[in-house]
Design an enzyme around this catalytic site. Structure first.
Site, mmCIF file in Angstrom:
data_model
loop_
_atom_site.group_PDB
_atom_site.id
_atom_site.type_symbol
_atom_site.label_atom_id
_atom_site.label_comp_id
_atom_site.label_asym_id
_atom_site.label_seq_id
_atom_site.Cartn_x
_atom_site.Cartn_y
_atom_site.Cartn_z
ATOM 1 N N SER A 1 0.838 -1.200 0.000
ATOM 2 C CA SER A 1 0.000 0.000 0.000
ATOM 3 C C SER A 1 0.869 1.244 0.000
ATOM 4 O O SER A 1 1.619 1.492 0.944
ATOM 5 C CB SER A 1 -0.901 0.015 1.242
ATOM 6 N N ASP B 1 -6.230 0.077 -8.994
ATOM 7 C CA ASP B 1 -7.478 0.826 -9.231
ATOM 8 C C ASP B 1 -8.117 0.477 -10.573
ATOM 9 O O ASP B 1 -9.158 1.043 -10.931
ATOM 10 C CB ASP B 1 -7.197 2.336 -9.183
ATOM 11 N N LYS C 1 -11.633 -0.673 -0.869
ATOM 12 C CA LYS C 1 -11.506 0.588 -1.626
ATOM 13 C C LYS C 1 -12.752 1.441 -1.380
ATOM 14 O O LYS C 1 -13.452 1.239 -0.399
ATOM 15 C CB LYS C 1 -11.305 0.265 -3.113
ATOM 16 N N ARG D 1 -14.936 -3.468 -4.095
ATOM 17 C CA ARG D 1 -14.882 -3.501 -5.565
ATOM 18 C C ARG D 1 -14.894 -4.914 -6.133
ATOM 19 O O ARG D 1 -15.212 -5.092 -7.317
ATOM 20 C CB ARG D 1 -13.647 -2.745 -6.080
HETATM 21 C C1 S3P Z 1 -2.931 5.509 -3.816
HETATM 22 C C2 S3P Z 1 -2.663 4.226 -3.417
HETATM 23 C C3 S3P Z 1 -3.586 3.100 -3.625
HETATM 24 C C4 S3P Z 1 -4.680 3.440 -4.621
HETATM 25 C C5 S3P Z 1 -5.245 4.816 -4.397
HETATM 26 C C6 S3P Z 1 -4.158 5.865 -4.545
HETATM 27 C C7 S3P Z 1 -1.934 6.574 -3.538
HETATM 28 O O1 S3P Z 1 -4.192 2.747 -2.396
HETATM 29 O O2 S3P Z 1 -5.718 2.484 -4.575
HETATM 30 O O3 S3P Z 1 -6.283 5.103 -5.324
HETATM 31 O O4 S3P Z 1 -2.011 7.658 -4.164
HETATM 32 O O5 S3P Z 1 -1.051 6.342 -2.707
HETATM 33 P P1 S3P Z 1 -3.482 1.722 -1.361
HETATM 34 O O6 S3P Z 1 -2.283 2.364 -0.803
HETATM 35 O O7 S3P Z 1 -4.526 1.473 -0.291
HETATM 36 O O8 S3P Z 1 -3.188 0.498 -2.152
#
Ligand code: S3P
Length: 472
Positions: free
Chosen positions: A202, A355, A382, A386
């Site tokens: 993440s 995403d 999310k 999803r």
């Molecule tokens: C993001 C990380 C992702 C992604 C989100 C944007 C970011 O989430 O799904 O839309 O900008 O760091 P996760 O860190 O929960 O995977």
């Protein structure tokens, strides 16, 4: 044909530094009337467009601008609701944030650990990224702040963020059952540097720890067993931080940040968002005869798993005008309608397209054969669940689909019956994916509410219409 943006962002009544259109009056919870829409096959999509600025980079440019000394000038900022909420929070924490023109913003920062106590709760609306990254930035400052969001964000897990922040000395002093929003975070007076192995791939967890680590003396290290998007690392370097990233194991990274740097305001050019480009890309692949060009799309390899997968499926996606800015590569993508075939998508690819599975499932429905997408557990947390929502979207439109553990299995039959009404669950990407499906399905596809599209891609509907989509 070049798409011209027809209007300023909506809900922009609050005056800020003489730019009345910079911010919304109140943060939208979308309690206003739902806005349903129908998408019907219109034949070929054609033209050249630039989708809006990357959401991840937009959030980070505002936050790092606010944590820097001096002026940051951002061009190409995504003026979607999620990012505007982050801009408002930076303002509430003491930075001067100003809209200087279309997609052009100036931030005068307060320096590392310089945030002021906000007078009111910080409301991030629908945005997990804004909320979680700002939690990290606040954790390194001796202030307390209330974090809140809309009913979707209030269901999402926050313990994964405040667990490492508490190890660094921050405290969560009020939290509802299950570690959800709203919560009050008390930042650390003397933050501690830590070494932290993220429990899931993440970028939000990694970024929260790094942003808190800016205020800590010594070295903060984040280890991830699968590399997630590295925009925070690249941008921290661009603003003057001493940060390194090396491979860890087969797919992971070890990121090391030297704390208490003086960050200097910098110029940031935000490339077009590959996660937004995903929608016209898939629409062009499935709508017969289409030929669409998308300019300036960011092609950071930690974000382009969808394009890799679509090419494996037989999609004609060509790159040209390849270039880069501040470590972020970009290119123009020419996409032509293609006969797609089912493929297996390996679990280690998930972080680079996390995403994009909704819209990949749409492409898989139009392919010949079975597509198996593995390792999708993170999709459950999310903006909506999803995994379930993707299966529902396909099922109501006559596509055979199965969830098996964390895997999604789609039986493509070369065409999609359509005719379904898709529930968006306050999730922008469900609404856009369903509308893309309708661009080539036998019967029109309806969505119950398009309002949340404004969180990430405010001009999605007019831009798709400019390419020839039939939305009514
Ligand atoms: C993001 C990380 C992702 C992604 C989100 C944007 C970011 O989430 O799904 O839309 O900008 O760091 P996760 O860190 O929960 O995977």
């Amino acid at each position: 044909m070049c798409y011209l943006r027809p209007r300023a962002p909506r809900d922009t009544t609050r005056t800020l530094k003489g730019h009345p259109r910079a911010f919304k009056d109140t943060i939208l919870t979308h309690s206003d009337q739902p806005r349903p829409l129908q998408s019907r096959a219109s034949g070929a999509l054609t033209g050249k467009v630039r989708v809006p600025g990357d959401k991840s980079i937009s959030h980070r440019s505002l936050i790092l601008g606010a944590l820097s000394v001096g002026e940051t000038r951002i061009t190409g900022l995504l003026e979607g609701e999620d990012v505007l909420n982050t801009a408002k929070s930076m303002q509430a924490l003491g930075a001067a944030v100003e809209r200087t023109g279309d997609f052009a913003w100036r931030v005068r920062g307060v320096g590392v650990a310089g945030f002021a106590q906000p007078k009111a709760p910080l409301d991030f609306g629908n945005s997990g990224t804004g909320c979680r990254l700002v939690m990290g930035a606040v954790a390194g400052c001796p202030i307390s702040a209330v974090f809140d969001g809309d009913t979707s964000l209030r269901t999402r897990p926050m313990r994964r963020i405040f667990d490492p922040l508490e190890k660094m000395g921050a405290k969560v002093i009020a939290v509802v059952e299950g570690g959800k929003l709203p919560l009050t975070l008390q930042g650390a007076r003397d933050p501690l540097p830590i070494t932290y192995k993220t429990p899931v791939a993440s970028a939000q967890i990694k970024s929260a720890v790094l942003l808190a680590g800016l205020a800590a003396p010594g070295t903060t290290t984040v280890i991830e067993s699968e590399a997630s998007r590295d925009h925070t690392e690249l941008m921290l370097k661009h603003f003057g931080a001493d940060i390194t990233s090396v491979m860890e194991g087969q797919h992971g990274r070890r990121i090391t940040l030297v704390g208490q740097p003086e960050l200097h305001g910098a110029a940031v050019v935000v490339p077009a968002d590959p996660s937004s480009a995903a929608f016209p890309v898939v629409a062009a692949l499935i709508a017969e005869g289409s030929d669409v060009v998308l300019s300036d799309v960011m092609t950071n390899p930690l974000r382009t798993g969808l394009f890799t997968t679509l090419r494996e499926m037989g999609g004609a996606i060509e790159e040209s005008e390849v270039r880069g800015d501040a470590g972020e590569p970009m290119a123009s993508l020419r996409v032509r309608a293609s006969k797609l075939r089912g493929v297996e998508v390996p679990p280690e690819r998930a972080p680079s397209m996390i995403d994009e599975y909704l819209v990949l499932a749409v492409a898989a429905s139009f392919a010949e054969g079975t597509t198996i997408m593995r390792g999708l557990h993170e999709l459950r947390v999310k903006e909506s669940d999803r995994l379930a929502a993707t299966a529902d979207m396909l099922r109501v439109n006559g596509v055979k689909v199965e969830i098996s553990g964390d895997d999604l299995i789609v039986e493509g039959r070369g065409h999609v019956p359509g005719g379904g009404l898709v529930a968006t669950h306050m999730d922008h990407r469900i609404a856009m994916s369903a509308l893309v499906m309708g661009c080539a399905s036998d019967q029109p596809v309806k969505v119950d509410d398009t309002a949340f599209i404004a969180t990430s891609f405010p001009d999605f509907i007019p831009m798709m219409r400019s390419l020839g989509a039939d939305f009514s």
